[in-house]
Design a protein around this motif. Structure first.
Motif, PDB file in Angstrom:
ATOM      1  N   ASN A 207       0.852  -1.184   0.000  1.00  7.68           N
ATOM      2  CA  ASN A 207       0.000   0.000   0.000  1.00  7.68           C
ATOM      3  C   ASN A 207       0.893   1.241   0.000  1.00  7.68           C
ATOM      4  O   ASN A 207       1.122   1.861   1.041  1.00  7.68           O
ATOM      5  CB  ASN A 207      -0.907  -0.038   1.236  1.00  7.68           C
ATOM      6  CG  ASN A 207      -1.977   1.037   1.232  1.00  7.68           C
ATOM      7  OD1 ASN A 207      -1.943   1.954   0.433  1.00  7.68           O
ATOM      8  ND2 ASN A 207      -2.925   0.913   2.148  1.00  7.68           N
ATOM      9  N   TYR A 209       0.609   4.236  -1.027  1.00  9.60           N
ATOM     10  CA  TYR A 209       0.068   5.550  -0.671  1.00  9.60           C
ATOM     11  C   TYR A 209      -0.533   5.565   0.740  1.00  9.60           C
ATOM     12  O   TYR A 209      -1.070   6.579   1.177  1.00  9.60           O
ATOM     13  CB  TYR A 209      -0.983   5.971  -1.694  1.00  9.60           C
ATOM     14  CG  TYR A 209      -0.405   6.113  -3.081  1.00  9.60           C
ATOM     15  CD1 TYR A 209       0.528   7.116  -3.370  1.00  9.60           C
ATOM     16  CD2 TYR A 209      -0.758   5.234  -4.096  1.00  9.60           C
ATOM     17  CE1 TYR A 209       1.079   7.240  -4.636  1.00  9.60           C
ATOM     18  CE2 TYR A 209      -0.218   5.347  -5.368  1.00  9.60           C
ATOM     19  CZ  TYR A 209       0.693   6.352  -5.631  1.00  9.60           C
ATOM     20  OH  TYR A 209       1.241   6.470  -6.886  1.00  9.60           O
ATOM     21  N   LYS A 210      -0.449   4.421   1.413  1.00  8.25           N
ATOM     22  CA  LYS A 210      -0.888   4.299   2.805  1.00  8.25           C
ATOM     23  C   LYS A 210      -2.350   4.700   2.997  1.00  8.25           C
ATOM     24  O   LYS A 210      -2.715   5.304   4.015  1.00  8.25           O
ATOM     25  CB  LYS A 210       0.033   5.118   3.721  1.00  8.25           C
ATOM     26  CG  LYS A 210       1.496   4.701   3.634  1.00  8.25           C
ATOM     27  CD  LYS A 210       2.381   5.507   4.559  1.00  8.25           C
ATOM     28  CE  LYS A 210       3.845   5.082   4.430  1.00  8.25           C
ATOM     29  NZ  LYS A 210       4.756   5.843   5.315  1.00  8.25           N
ATOM     30  N   HIS A 211      -3.184   4.353   2.017  1.00  6.30           N
ATOM     31  CA  HIS A 211      -4.615   4.611   2.132  1.00  6.30           C
ATOM     32  C   HIS A 211      -5.280   3.508   2.953  1.00  6.30           C
ATOM     33  O   HIS A 211      -4.769   2.389   3.035  1.00  6.30           O
ATOM     34  CB  HIS A 211      -5.252   4.681   0.752  1.00  6.30           C
ATOM     35  CG  HIS A 211      -4.821   5.858  -0.052  1.00  6.30           C
ATOM     36  ND1 HIS A 211      -4.885   5.899  -1.434  1.00  6.30           N
ATOM     37  CD2 HIS A 211      -4.298   7.057   0.318  1.00  6.30           C
ATOM     38  CE1 HIS A 211      -4.436   7.054  -1.876  1.00  6.30           C
ATOM     39  NE2 HIS A 211      -4.070   7.773  -0.831  1.00  6.30           N
ATOM     40  N   ASP A 212      -6.421   3.819   3.531  1.00  3.40           N
ATOM     41  CA  ASP A 212      -7.198   2.828   4.259  1.00  3.40           C
ATOM     42  C   ASP A 212      -7.762   1.828   3.255  1.00  3.40           C
ATOM     43  O   ASP A 212      -8.571   2.190   2.399  1.00  3.40           O
ATOM     44  CB  ASP A 212      -8.340   3.525   5.011  1.00  3.40           C
ATOM     45  CG  ASP A 212      -9.179   2.563   5.849  1.00  3.40           C
ATOM     46  OD1 ASP A 212      -9.050   1.331   5.676  1.00  3.40           O
ATOM     47  OD2 ASP A 212      -9.981   3.050   6.655  1.00  3.40           O
ATOM     48  N   ILE A 213      -7.324   0.576   3.335  1.00  2.00           N
ATOM     49  CA  ILE A 213      -7.722  -0.414   2.342  1.00  2.00           C
ATOM     50  C   ILE A 213      -9.234  -0.585   2.291  1.00  2.00           C
ATOM     51  O   ILE A 213      -9.796  -0.910   1.238  1.00  2.00           O
ATOM     52  CB  ILE A 213      -7.023  -1.766   2.625  1.00  2.00           C
ATOM     53  CG1 ILE A 213      -7.177  -2.710   1.431  1.00  2.00           C
ATOM     54  CG2 ILE A 213      -7.550  -2.399   3.907  1.00  2.00           C
ATOM     55  CD1 ILE A 213      -6.336  -3.966   1.530  1.00  2.00           C
ATOM     56  N   GLN A 215     -11.335   1.747   2.400  1.00  2.00           N
ATOM     57  CA  GLN A 215     -11.916   2.918   1.746  1.00  2.00           C
ATOM     58  C   GLN A 215     -11.486   3.052   0.283  1.00  2.00           C
ATOM     59  O   GLN A 215     -11.876   3.998  -0.386  1.00  2.00           O
ATOM     60  CB  GLN A 215     -11.517   4.202   2.505  1.00  2.00           C
ATOM     61  CG  GLN A 215     -11.934   4.217   3.968  1.00  2.00           C
ATOM     62  CD  GLN A 215     -13.428   4.140   4.153  1.00  2.00           C
ATOM     63  OE1 GLN A 215     -14.188   4.745   3.383  1.00  2.00           O
ATOM     64  NE2 GLN A 215     -13.876   3.390   5.151  1.00  2.00           N
ATOM     65  N   ILE A 216     -10.682   2.107  -0.211  1.00  2.00           N
ATOM     66  CA  ILE A 216     -10.200   2.173  -1.593  1.00  2.00           C
ATOM     67  C   ILE A 216     -11.222   1.517  -2.520  1.00  2.00           C
ATOM     68  O   ILE A 216     -11.650   0.381  -2.284  1.00  2.00           O
ATOM     69  CB  ILE A 216      -8.827   1.470  -1.733  1.00  2.00           C
ATOM     70  CG1 ILE A 216      -7.806   2.108  -0.785  1.00  2.00           C
ATOM     71  CG2 ILE A 216      -8.330   1.561  -3.177  1.00  2.00           C
ATOM     72  CD1 ILE A 216      -6.461   1.398  -0.769  1.00  2.00           C
ATOM     73  N   ASP A 217     -11.628   2.235  -3.562  1.00  2.00           N
ATOM     74  CA  ASP A 217     -12.672   1.738  -4.466  1.00  2.00           C
ATOM     75  C   ASP A 217     -12.308   0.414  -5.121  1.00  2.00           C
ATOM     76  O   ASP A 217     -13.189  -0.400  -5.419  1.00  2.00           O
ATOM     77  CB  ASP A 217     -12.970   2.774  -5.557  1.00  2.00           C
ATOM     78  CG  ASP A 217     -13.670   4.016  -5.011  1.00  2.00           C
ATOM     79  OD1 ASP A 217     -14.258   3.916  -3.905  1.00  2.00           O
ATOM     80  OD2 ASP A 217     -13.616   5.066  -5.668  1.00  2.00           O
ATOM     81  N   THR A 219     -10.800  -2.102  -3.926  1.00  2.00           N
ATOM     82  CA  THR A 219     -10.758  -3.257  -3.031  1.00  2.00           C
ATOM     83  C   THR A 219     -11.918  -4.197  -3.347  1.00  2.00           C
ATOM     84  O   THR A 219     -13.083  -3.838  -3.199  1.00  2.00           O
ATOM     85  CB  THR A 219     -10.831  -2.825  -1.556  1.00  2.00           C
ATOM     86  OG1 THR A 219      -9.742  -1.936  -1.276  1.00  2.00           O
ATOM     87  CG2 THR A 219     -10.741  -4.031  -0.636  1.00  2.00           C
ATOM     88  N   GLU A 226      -0.845  -6.989   4.260  1.00  2.00           N
ATOM     89  CA  GLU A 226      -0.720  -5.627   3.746  1.00  2.00           C
ATOM     90  C   GLU A 226       0.531  -5.001   4.342  1.00  2.00           C
ATOM     91  O   GLU A 226       0.767  -5.085   5.545  1.00  2.00           O
ATOM     92  CB  GLU A 226      -1.941  -4.784   4.119  1.00  2.00           C
ATOM     93  CG  GLU A 226      -1.834  -3.331   3.658  1.00  2.00           C
ATOM     94  CD  GLU A 226      -2.950  -2.454   4.213  1.00  2.00           C
ATOM     95  OE1 GLU A 226      -3.038  -1.287   3.816  1.00  2.00           O
ATOM     96  OE2 GLU A 226      -3.723  -2.949   5.078  1.00  2.00           O
ATOM     97  N   THR A 228       3.296  -1.368   3.819  1.00  2.00           N
ATOM     98  CA  THR A 228       3.379  -0.031   3.230  1.00  2.00           C
ATOM     99  C   THR A 228       4.747   0.236   2.617  1.00  2.00           C
ATOM    100  O   THR A 228       4.926   1.222   1.905  1.00  2.00           O
ATOM    101  CB  THR A 228       3.077   1.055   4.281  1.00  2.00           C
ATOM    102  OG1 THR A 228       3.973   0.910   5.380  1.00  2.00           O
ATOM    103  CG2 THR A 228       1.635   0.947   4.758  1.00  2.00           C
TER     104      THR A 228
END
Length: 237
Positions: A207, A209-213, A215-217, A219, A226, A228
């Motif tokens: 990950n 960009y360290k986004h909340d998995i 909340q990623i479209d 996924t 996971e 980073t």
């Protein structure tokens, strides 16, 4: 390092390349810019813009939807399609395409692989067989990574690209290891994670960009692991 699924014993690892083992930002864009200059050196194409090239690339894809599996073929067919709209003699097409593709591939391989990646792969290779499964056209030998991997598979050349099954199945066959014991590492939730899971592999999502998995479209399913940053794989040793 986050664990989302129970895992079988890892007996081998496969890796995506771009944005997994090195930073690929702007590499393709730079290569396309330099390739465009090569095309513009021909009088009939001297006004060609990058937007026109990309539009033609999309047109080729619409007419041949399966061409996206092989980025090399897609790119060369785009150039050919552009040439067909000029008065450049057909017998010169091959030379123009070869010159343009050579230019692109030169710049495509002008990336810096971090020393930390070399160090990690050196360690991992002492414990696991390593291989590459990529949808791109980077040659691991040209970027100094070839010695770490038993083989490198590329979408188009070795079957449909990730997430389709052929390229994963071939990797498992060549390693002579069950998919359930192979950890695939990649930065793309659709091609790498979803592809790995759907084809029986273990999946590690890097990950970057360290986004909340959650909340990623993109996924569709959770990976087994996971991370980073790549160096977290050192925990597998």
């Amino acid at each position: 390092m986050h664990f989302y699924r129970t895992m079988n014993t890892i007996k081998a690892l496969t890796f995506d390349l771009d944005d997994t083992l090195y930073d690929n930002s702007m590499i393709v864009e730079k290569a396309e810019e330099e390739m465009l200059k090569t095309l513009q050196s021909y009088e009939q194409l001297h006004t060609l813009t990058i937007s026109e090239y990309l539009s033609e690339k999309h047109t080729v894809l619409v007419s041949e939807p399966e061409i996206y599996h092989d980025v090399n073929v897609w790119r060369s067919q785009t150039i050919k399609s552009l040439l067909n709209k000029t008065d450049i003699p057909v017998q010169k097409f091959a030379d123009v395409i070869d010159e343009s593709m050579t230019c692109f591939n030169f710049w495509r391989h002008k990336m810096q692989v971090p020393e930390s990646t070399h160090m990690l792969l050196t360690k991992l290779a002492t414990k696991y067989p390593l291989a590459v499964i990529t949808n791109g056209n980077v040659d691991v030998h040209q970027i100094g990574l070839g010695d770490y991997f038993q083989f490198s598979l590329r979408g188009g050349e070795h079957g449909r690209s990730k997430p389709f099954p052929e390229i994963f199945e071939l990797a498992s066959d060549k390693l002579s290891i069950s998919p359930h014991h192979i950890l695939h590492v990649g930065d793309n939730l659709l091609t790498d994670v979803n592809g790995a899971i759907n084809n029986g592999f273990l999946a590690c999502f890097i990950n970057i960009y360290k986004h909340d998995i959650f909340q990623i479209d993109d996924t569709r399913c959770l990976p087994h692991i996971e991370i980073t940053q790549l160096l977290e794989l050192d925990n597998l040793l």
